[in-house]
Design an enzyme around this catalytic site. Structure first.
Site, PDB file in Angstrom:
ATOM      1  N   THR A 210       0.825  -1.201   0.000  1.00  0.00           N
ATOM      2  CA  THR A 210       0.000   0.000   0.000  1.00  0.00           C
ATOM      3  C   THR A 210       0.863   1.256   0.000  1.00  0.00           C
ATOM      4  O   THR A 210       1.999   1.239   0.480  1.00  0.00           O
ATOM      5  CB  THR A 210      -0.926   0.052   1.235  1.00  0.00           C
ATOM      6  OG1 THR A 210      -0.116   0.053   2.419  1.00  0.00           O
ATOM      7  CG2 THR A 210      -1.898  -1.103   1.248  1.00  0.00           C
TER       8      THR A 210
ATOM      9  N   ASN B 283       1.010   4.777   1.675  1.00  0.00           N
ATOM     10  CA  ASN B 283       0.482   5.567   2.783  1.00  0.00           C
ATOM     11  C   ASN B 283       0.492   7.039   2.382  1.00  0.00           C
ATOM     12  O   ASN B 283       1.538   7.566   1.992  1.00  0.00           O
ATOM     13  CB  ASN B 283       1.343   5.362   4.036  1.00  0.00           C
ATOM     14  CG  ASN B 283       1.129   3.998   4.654  1.00  0.00           C
ATOM     15  OD1 ASN B 283       0.377   3.855   5.597  1.00  0.00           O
ATOM     16  ND2 ASN B 283       1.775   2.980   4.089  1.00  0.00           N
TER      17      ASN B 283
ATOM     18  N   GLU C 211      -4.308   4.711   3.480  1.00  0.00           N
ATOM     19  CA  GLU C 211      -3.425   3.984   2.569  1.00  0.00           C
ATOM     20  C   GLU C 211      -4.225   3.356   1.444  1.00  0.00           C
ATOM     21  O   GLU C 211      -5.395   3.013   1.599  1.00  0.00           O
ATOM     22  CB  GLU C 211      -2.634   2.918   3.326  1.00  0.00           C
ATOM     23  CG  GLU C 211      -3.480   1.950   4.113  1.00  0.00           C
ATOM     24  CD  GLU C 211      -2.639   0.995   4.949  1.00  0.00           C
ATOM     25  OE1 GLU C 211      -1.470   0.790   4.607  1.00  0.00           O
ATOM     26  OE2 GLU C 211      -3.173   0.471   5.930  1.00  0.00           O
TER      27      GLU C 211
END
Length: 306
Positions: free
Chosen positions: A206, A208, A254
């Protein structure tokens, strides 16, 4: 798109003006922009959109922790997409707020912007303690030589569209209704920062995103989103929350880009919300969480393919 600030005042041309905070830039605001453009053609002058930065509420009520639908950067992104060519920014301050309605009109609209036409909404208020109203503005128009055009509210499903209404739908997580009232997808713009790398360990890396503290976010949960990076669009699964499975104490925002595996640290992303698919919850095990994320991605793929 040309942005005028006080160093450019007074402007060297006559204008038709609409003025406001334009938080969210919803259907009602867009109607004001269209009417301003039409009036400018009618009068043979330049259309001008006048806005404030920072938002007046953040200056007048700093203790209220007011959240914005659109940051200044996001507002400029929308103005560009709407083909707004001329924007004037008034730096909002307590001294600006204390100007009486007639002084505000004379100093800014008449002297600085050379307004020959002003387009306002039905609930327009201006000047010290919001003492000025449409009727007062019309009387000033007779004195200073500009016309005033008042625009009726925009309604959707018999509901008047407003920034307050949109703020309520976002806080409920009703993204689809939010987008309907806005006339575009609700979005955020932010820089990718270093995270804990949990998503990568789970097999779903992911990005952020660092979000301004005064940006209004939907409630914790998982969302189907479109992600824009370097003029490309990607499907995304966004999580807003505290990762209860890992007992995280700080809120994180995220996004996992489906089918994307490049490094994004330090890059800027734009994320458009499409639909909330589930609330955030704590899972009994890492495997259970991974299974759910996989299901989330499949569902998001289906939603964004429609």
């Amino acid at each position: 798109m040309k942005i005028y600030t006080p160093k450019d005042f007074p402007l060297p041309f006559e204008t038709a003006v609409t003025i406001g905070s334009f938080d969210g830039i919803h259907l009602g605001h867009k109607n004001l922009f269209r009417e301003t453009f039409a009036l400018s053609k009618e009068l043979g002058v330049t259309p001008l959109l006048v806005s404030f930065d920072p938002h007046p509420r953040t200056v007048l009520f700093p203790e209220a922790n007011f959240k914005l639908l659109t940051t200044f950067e996001e507002k400029l992104d929308l103005f560009f997409r709407l083909n707004i060519e001329n924007i004037a920014i008034i730096p909002f301050s307590v001294s600006v707020a204390q100007l009486t309605p007639d002084l505000f009109v004379e100093e800014y609209l008449v002297d600085n912007f050379k307004a020959k036409g002003i387009v306002i909404g039905f609930n327009f208020r201006f000047g010290r303690k919001r003492e000025g109203d449409p009727e007062f503005l019309k009387r000033l128009g007779e004195r200073f030589g500009f016309v005033v055009k008042m625009v009726n509210p925009v309604t959707v499903d018999h509901t008047t569209v407003s920034s307050t209404l949109i703020r309520q739908t976002i806080e409920k997580g009703d993204i689809e209704k939010t987008n309907l009232f806005l006339g575009h997808r609700y979005f955020l713009i932010g820089k990718v920062i270093k995270g804990q790398g949990i998503g990568k360990k789970l097999g779903f890396p992911t990005a952020n995103i660092e979000i301004p503290k005064n940006k209004l976010l939907p409630p914790s949960g998982v969302y189907a989103v479109w992600v824009y990076y370097q003029n490309q669009r990607f499907k995304g699964a966004m999580n807003i929350g505290f990762k209860p499975t890992f007992e995280q104490k700080e809120l994180s925002v995220e996004v996992h880009l489906l089918g994307f595996n490049q490094e994004l640290y330090g890059k800027q992303l734009k994320v458009e919300f499409v639909k909330k698919i589930r609330p955030e919850r704590k899972f009994g095990s890492i495997e259970e969480l991974k299974t759910q994320i996989s299901k989330d991605c499949e569902l998001i793929e289906t939603i964004l393919n429609d």
